[in-house]
Structure formats: structure tokens, C-alpha cells
Scaffold this motif. Structure first.
Motif, PDB file in Angstrom:
ATOM      1  N   GLN A 153     -30.041   7.738  -5.664  1.00  0.00           N
ATOM      2  CA  GLN A 153     -29.607   8.888  -4.875  1.00  0.00           C
ATOM      3  C   GLN A 153     -29.852  10.194  -5.676  1.00  0.00           C
ATOM      4  OE1 GLN A 153     -27.883   8.703  -1.778  1.00  0.00           O
ATOM      5  NE2 GLN A 153     -27.246  10.574  -1.646  1.00  0.00           N
ATOM      6  N   GLU A 154     -29.716  10.421  -6.764  1.00  0.00           N
ATOM      7  CA  GLU A 154     -29.808  11.828  -7.376  1.00  0.00           C
ATOM      8  C   GLU A 154     -31.147  12.240  -7.247  1.00  0.00           C
ATOM      9  OE1 GLU A 154     -28.225  11.791 -11.360  1.00  0.00           O
ATOM     10  OE2 GLU A 154     -26.468  11.817 -10.658  1.00  0.00           O
ATOM     11  N   LEU A 155     -32.186  11.316  -7.269  1.00  0.00           N
ATOM     12  CA  LEU A 155     -33.708  11.502  -7.136  1.00  0.00           C
ATOM     13  C   LEU A 155     -33.892  12.051  -5.724  1.00  0.00           C
ATOM     14  CD1 LEU A 155     -36.525  11.823  -8.456  1.00  0.00           C
ATOM     15  CD2 LEU A 155     -36.663   9.057  -7.778  1.00  0.00           C
ATOM     16  N   TRP A 156     -33.380  11.106  -4.903  1.00  0.00           N
ATOM     17  CA  TRP A 156     -33.694  11.604  -3.121  1.00  0.00           C
ATOM     18  C   TRP A 156     -32.970  13.125  -3.153  1.00  0.00           C
ATOM     19  CZ3 TRP A 156     -29.663  11.678   0.652  1.00  0.00           C
ATOM     20  CH2 TRP A 156     -29.992  11.834   1.873  1.00  0.00           C
ATOM     21  N   GLU A 157     -31.990  13.312  -3.570  1.00  0.00           N
ATOM     22  CA  GLU A 157     -31.528  14.819  -3.317  1.00  0.00           C
ATOM     23  C   GLU A 157     -32.420  15.587  -3.950  1.00  0.00           C
ATOM     24  OE1 GLU A 157     -27.489  14.412  -4.711  1.00  0.00           O
ATOM     25  OE2 GLU A 157     -26.699  13.270  -2.964  1.00  0.00           O
ATOM     26  N   GLU A 158     -32.844  15.490  -5.301  1.00  0.00           N
ATOM     27  CA  GLU A 158     -33.601  16.431  -5.870  1.00  0.00           C
ATOM     28  C   GLU A 158     -34.915  16.703  -5.269  1.00  0.00           C
ATOM     29  OE1 GLU A 158     -33.552  19.534  -8.573  1.00  0.00           O
ATOM     30  OE2 GLU A 158     -31.964  17.991  -8.296  1.00  0.00           O
ATOM     31  N   MET A 159     -35.469  15.719  -4.674  1.00  0.00           N
ATOM     32  CA  MET A 159     -36.572  15.773  -3.718  1.00  0.00           C
ATOM     33  C   MET A 159     -36.491  16.566  -2.408  1.00  0.00           C
ATOM     34  SD  MET A 159     -39.209  12.661  -4.737  1.00  0.00           S
ATOM     35  CE  MET A 159     -38.163  11.437  -4.234  1.00  0.00           C
ATOM     36  N   GLY A 160     -35.417  16.786  -2.180  1.00  0.00           N
ATOM     37  CA  GLY A 160     -34.989  17.620  -1.061  1.00  0.00           C
ATOM     38  C   GLY A 160     -34.571  16.444   0.251  1.00  0.00           C
ATOM     39  N   LYS A 161     -34.119  15.243   0.013  1.00  0.00           N
ATOM     40  CA  LYS A 161     -33.826  14.448   0.861  1.00  0.00           C
ATOM     41  C   LYS A 161     -35.036  14.033   1.812  1.00  0.00           C
ATOM     42  CE  LYS A 161     -29.014  15.731   0.654  1.00  0.00           C
ATOM     43  NZ  LYS A 161     -27.777  16.164   1.465  1.00  0.00           N
ATOM     44  N   PRO A 162     -35.853  13.562   1.264  1.00  0.00           N
ATOM     45  CA  PRO A 162     -37.005  13.124   2.305  1.00  0.00           C
ATOM     46  C   PRO A 162     -36.661  11.942   2.818  1.00  0.00           C
ATOM     47  CG  PRO A 162     -37.405  12.329   0.219  1.00  0.00           C
ATOM     48  CD  PRO A 162     -36.335  13.222  -0.267  1.00  0.00           C
ATOM     49  N   GLU A 163     -37.631  11.537   4.000  1.00  0.00           N
ATOM     50  CA  GLU A 163     -37.352  10.044   4.796  1.00  0.00           C
ATOM     51  C   GLU A 163     -36.992   8.962   3.695  1.00  0.00           C
ATOM     52  OE1 GLU A 163     -39.941   7.075   7.220  1.00  0.00           O
ATOM     53  OE2 GLU A 163     -40.681   9.295   7.228  1.00  0.00           O
ATOM     54  N   ARG A 164     -36.118   8.324   3.945  1.00  0.00           N
ATOM     55  CA  ARG A 164     -35.744   7.030   3.076  1.00  0.00           C
ATOM     56  C   ARG A 164     -35.196   6.060   3.868  1.00  0.00           C
ATOM     57  NH1 ARG A 164     -30.903   7.307  -1.655  1.00  0.00           N
ATOM     58  NH2 ARG A 164     -29.801   8.334   0.251  1.00  0.00           N
ATOM     59  N   HIS A 165     -35.622   4.907   3.331  1.00  0.00           N
ATOM     60  CA  HIS A 165     -35.070   3.477   4.012  1.00  0.00           C
ATOM     61  C   HIS A 165     -34.402   2.640   2.889  1.00  0.00           C
ATOM     62  CE1 HIS A 165     -37.645   4.217   7.531  1.00  0.00           C
ATOM     63  NE2 HIS A 165     -38.571   4.919   6.604  1.00  0.00           N
ATOM     64  N   TRP A 166     -33.365   1.984   3.329  1.00  0.00           N
ATOM     65  CA  TRP A 166     -32.825   1.122   2.473  1.00  0.00           C
ATOM     66  C   TRP A 166     -32.834  -0.294   2.703  1.00  0.00           C
ATOM     67  CZ3 TRP A 166     -30.229   2.251  -1.970  1.00  0.00           C
ATOM     68  CH2 TRP A 166     -29.844   3.534  -1.973  1.00  0.00           C
ATOM     69  N   LEU A 167     -33.432  -1.198   1.722  1.00  0.00           N
ATOM     70  CA  LEU A 167     -33.833  -2.469   1.893  1.00  0.00           C
ATOM     71  C   LEU A 167     -32.484  -3.312   1.444  1.00  0.00           C
ATOM     72  CD1 LEU A 167     -37.207  -2.197   0.421  1.00  0.00           C
ATOM     73  CD2 LEU A 167     -36.670  -2.061   2.843  1.00  0.00           C
ATOM     74  N   PHE A 168     -32.148  -4.397   2.267  1.00  0.00           N
ATOM     75  CA  PHE A 168     -31.293  -5.259   1.874  1.00  0.00           C
ATOM     76  C   PHE A 168     -31.643  -6.381   0.960  1.00  0.00           C
ATOM     77  CE2 PHE A 168     -28.436  -8.903   2.503  1.00  0.00           C
ATOM     78  CZ  PHE A 168     -27.162  -8.260   2.256  1.00  0.00           C
ATOM     79  N   SER A 169     -32.000  -5.990  -0.144  1.00  0.00           N
ATOM     80  CA  SER A 169     -32.559  -6.812  -1.251  1.00  0.00           C
ATOM     81  C   SER A 169     -32.435  -6.295  -2.674  1.00  0.00           C
ATOM     82  CB  SER A 169     -34.213  -6.414  -1.163  1.00  0.00           C
ATOM     83  OG  SER A 169     -34.728  -5.239  -1.642  1.00  0.00           O
ATOM     84  N   SER A 170     -32.715  -7.229  -3.607  1.00  0.00           N
ATOM     85  CA  SER A 170     -32.439  -6.793  -5.109  1.00  0.00           C
ATOM     86  C   SER A 170     -33.574  -5.954  -5.362  1.00  0.00           C
ATOM     87  CB  SER A 170     -32.210  -8.270  -6.111  1.00  0.00           C
ATOM     88  OG  SER A 170     -33.672  -8.778  -5.736  1.00  0.00           O
ATOM     89  N   HIS A 171     -34.061  -5.813  -6.639  1.00  0.00           N
ATOM     90  CA  HIS A 171     -35.032  -5.024  -6.971  1.00  0.00           C
ATOM     91  C   HIS A 171     -36.327  -5.846  -6.780  1.00  0.00           C
ATOM     92  CE1 HIS A 171     -36.943  -1.877  -9.610  1.00  0.00           C
ATOM     93  NE2 HIS A 171     -37.859  -2.644  -9.935  1.00  0.00           N
ATOM     94  N   ALA A 172     -36.469  -7.167  -7.476  1.00  0.00           N
ATOM     95  CA  ALA A 172     -37.563  -8.068  -7.096  1.00  0.00           C
ATOM     96  C   ALA A 172     -37.595  -8.433  -5.775  1.00  0.00           C
ATOM     97  CB  ALA A 172     -37.305  -9.014  -8.032  1.00  0.00           C
ATOM     98  N   THR A 173     -36.653  -8.633  -4.957  1.00  0.00           N
ATOM     99  CA  THR A 173     -36.938  -9.186  -3.537  1.00  0.00           C
ATOM    100  C   THR A 173     -37.137  -8.107  -2.650  1.00  0.00           C
ATOM    101  OG1 THR A 173     -34.557  -9.021  -3.112  1.00  0.00           O
ATOM    102  CG2 THR A 173     -35.502 -11.322  -4.078  1.00  0.00           C
ATOM    103  N   SER A 174     -37.370  -7.030  -3.372  1.00  0.00           N
ATOM    104  CA  SER A 174     -37.899  -6.101  -2.152  1.00  0.00           C
ATOM    105  C   SER A 174     -39.266  -6.206  -1.789  1.00  0.00           C
ATOM    106  CB  SER A 174     -37.683  -4.538  -2.724  1.00  0.00           C
ATOM    107  OG  SER A 174     -38.704  -4.634  -3.953  1.00  0.00           O
ATOM    108  N   ILE A 175     -40.034  -7.074  -2.494  1.00  0.00           N
ATOM    109  CA  ILE A 175     -41.526  -7.448  -2.195  1.00  0.00           C
ATOM    110  C   ILE A 175     -41.637  -8.313  -0.849  1.00  0.00           C
ATOM    111  CG2 ILE A 175     -41.298  -9.616  -3.356  1.00  0.00           C
ATOM    112  CD1 ILE A 175     -44.535  -7.339  -3.177  1.00  0.00           C
ATOM    113  N   PHE A 176     -40.412  -8.750  -0.520  1.00  0.00           N
ATOM    114  CA  PHE A 176     -40.077  -9.561   1.038  1.00  0.00           C
ATOM    115  C   PHE A 176     -40.143  -8.664   2.306  1.00  0.00           C
ATOM    116  CE2 PHE A 176     -37.102 -12.904  -1.242  1.00  0.00           C
ATOM    117  CZ  PHE A 176     -38.402 -13.486  -1.788  1.00  0.00           C
ATOM    118  N   TYR A 177     -40.197  -7.333   1.810  1.00  0.00           N
ATOM    119  CA  TYR A 177     -40.285  -6.209   2.824  1.00  0.00           C
ATOM    120  C   TYR A 177     -41.633  -5.503   3.026  1.00  0.00           C
ATOM    121  CZ  TYR A 177     -35.111  -6.567   3.630  1.00  0.00           C
ATOM    122  OH  TYR A 177     -33.791  -7.140   3.952  1.00  0.00           O
TER     123      TYR A 177
END
Length: 315
Positions: A277-301
Motif C-alpha cells: 500500500q505505501e509503495l502504491w501511494e508513494e508512486m502516485g496511486k497508479p493503476e493497480r490490480h489485486w490478485l486473489f492469491s498468495s505470493h507464489a500462486t500469483s503465477i496462476f494469473y
């Protein structure tokens, strides 16, 4: 500035090209790193250039993998797919990972186990290798002076710093990454080994701090970031701790005028929600997508990430 380097001729060790599919050539490139260390394995930049037979753009994509020893094969799918879709893509092996891992070490672990002074050098090594890889592609690949970038996890951290200090990187996609090591160090599953060392009082001077000291050091972190109006201020304004010099959060605001897309995982056990969240805000809130996954299973997307990235880079 910490991440600057002196440009000079490349010492090419070797290149080797194979055809990995009917419309994609892959070239293994190896050249002498501009940063020399006591570790021979790390002193050669190694990367894999995936080139389409019919490119749609002359702007290469730089792809940076995450930390660990098992993710290179699944993540290599991305540069191959980008090349199949007409985008030349360069997968750079980050220093101290995979075939650049010093003997007796595990892939990526050096970044977690070094003292503060050497960790600063490790991050500089990675960023300079990335920047010189772009120089190489400009010179020997006859590509344009512009680049796009995808950074996954730890590769995203390196990519954010590189994008901040090098204006040639125009667009980027950052996947399951974050900033502010206060959160990552003390809440991430990936930094358990680091915490054990911090928790031993005798290691406090060597490794920088314990949790109580870390919280105190970060008390004025955002005030420090606000003072960084230009890249030159990184040299002029002394941080409370050297880790600020390689924390991606420090560099986030330099990306506010660039085209950035972020993907974060709702169940991420490596990048805490607050770090994302803090990184997203510091970059000016660019386009963001939340994945329903863990860190490793994000590869499924990966197909979803690929398709949005293609839209971004080909537009």
C-alpha cells in the motif's frame, strides 16, 4: 550518485543463440560486469534475449525475476510470450542468483545475509548491471533508446530503483512487490533468517538494528522522502540509515509521471499489505490490480498479467 557508473566498452564473454519456438530466437548473453566483486560467478552479467522474428516494436522489455532458486523456469514463460507477441525481451539474471550464485551460497541469499555496507553494494551491483544491459541492447541489438520493464517481487524492487534513476525506462509493470523494509523485515516470511540475526544483541552493530531500533529509525522516514526533490538530493541529504538508499519506497515518488501498473496479492505472505500500500501511494496511486492469491500462486494469473502488459507496452 550511488547508482551512477562510468560508461565503457563491453568485454563480451560469449553469446549463444538457439531457436526456442518457430517464431522466437533466444540468445544467451554474457559480458563482464562493470561491478567487480570477490565472487567470479557474480562478475559476469548473464541474460537471455528473446527476439521475435517479426517484431511489432523496437522497444525492448527488461524482465527481472524474484529472489529464490525455483522461480526462473516458470517466470521465463513471460519473456518468451512477449517475444511471441512481437516484443523483444531481455531476462537478466540478478547478481547472486541462479548461475551467478557464488559457490557455497544459495541463490539470492546474499542479499539477506550481508551487513549493511555490503547490502548497499549488492543493490548497486544489480541496478548497474540492469543499466549496462540496456546500454548493451542499444549498442549491439540496435534497439531504440527506450525500454519497458517488468519486475516480479524482489525484481520489482530492483526495477523501481532503476526506473527512478534511468529515464530510458518509460513503462513498467510491478508484480507482488512492495516497499518500506520496516514492514518487510519484521512481517515477511521471506526475512525470517534476517530477523534471527537481528534478534541477537551481539549482531546489532553488524546487521544494523533490532526491531525496536528499526521502528525508531523509521520514525522520520517519510519526512526524509519528502525532502528528496531531485535525484541529486540522494547525495546531499543523509538518511537515518543506509537501508533507505536501497528501499524502493525511497524511489517511488520519482515514478509518478511514468506509466506504471501494479499487481498485488491479497494473501501475500512475503510482501505485507502495508508494504504494498505505501509503495502504491508513494508512486502516485497508479493503476493497480489485486490478485486473489498468495505470493507464489500469483503465477496462476500470468495470462491476465501478460495481456494487460501487452496492452500497455504495445500502445
Amino acid at each position: 550518485m550511488l547508482y551512477d557508473y562510468e560508461k565503457r566498452d563491453f568485454k563480451i564473454a560469449r553469446t549463444e543463440t538457439i531457436k526456442v519456438s518457430k517464431d522466437v530466437l533466444r540468445t544467451r548473453i554474457e559480458y563482464e560486469s562493470f561491478i567487480q566483486t570477490p565472487y567470479p560467478e557474480a562478475n559476469k552479467v548473464v541474460g537471455y534475449l528473446f527476439e521475435p522474428e517479426q517484431p511489432k516494436i523496437n522497444i525492448p522489455l527488461i524482465f527481472l525475476h524474484g529472489m529464490g532458486d525455483k522461480n526462473l523456469v516458470p517466470l521465463s514463460w513471460f519473456p518468451h510470450q512477449f517475444a511471441k507477441n512481437g516484443i523483444p525481451s531481455f531476462l537478466m539474471i540478478v547478481p547472486y542468483h541462479f548461475e551467478r550464485t557464488p559457490k557455497g551460497m544459495k541463490s539470492g541469499k546474499k542479499f539477506l545475509l550481508d551487513d549493511m555496507e555490503n547490502t548497499v553494494k549488492d543493490f548497486r551491483h544489480a541496478v548497474v548491471d540492469l543499466r549496462t544491459s540496456m546500454d548493451f541492447l542499444e549498442r549491439d541489438g540496435n534497439y531504440s533508446g527506450e525500454f519497458n520493464l517488468i519486475g516480479v517481487s524482489f525484481g520489482g524492487m530492483i526495477g523501481i530503483i532503476a526506473m527512478a534513476v534511468d529515464e530510458r525506462i518509460k513503462k513498467a509493470v510491478f508484480v507482488v512487490t512492495g516497499g518500506n523494509f520496516l514492514h518487510i523485515t519484521w512481517k515477511s516470511l521471506a526475512t525470517r533468517v534476517l530477523r534471527k540475526k537481528y534478534e541477537v544483541d551481539a549482531n546489532s552493530d553488524l546487521y544494523g538494528c533490532n526491531e525496536r531500533k528499526c521502528i525508531e529509525i523509521h520514525k522520520d522516514y517519510f519526512d526524509y522522502i519528502k525532502k528528496l526533490k531531485t535525484l541529486g538530493d540522494l547525495e546531499k541529504i543523509k538518511p537515518a540509515k543506509e537501508c533507505f538508499l536501497f528501499d524502493p519506497l525511497t524511489f517511488g515518488h520519482y515514478l509518478r509521471r511514468r506509466q506504471v501498473v501494479m499487481y498485488n496479492a491479497l494473501l501475500d505472505e512475503v510482501i505485507p499489505r502495508q508494504a504494498a500500500q505505501e509503495l502504491w501511494e508513494e508512486m502516485g496511486k497508479p493503476e493497480r490490480h489485486w490478485l486473489f492469491s498468495s505470493h507464489a500462486t500469483s503465477i496462476f494469473y500470468r495470462k491476465r498479467i501478460l495481456n494487460r502488459s501487452l496492452e500497455l507496452f504495445l500502445s
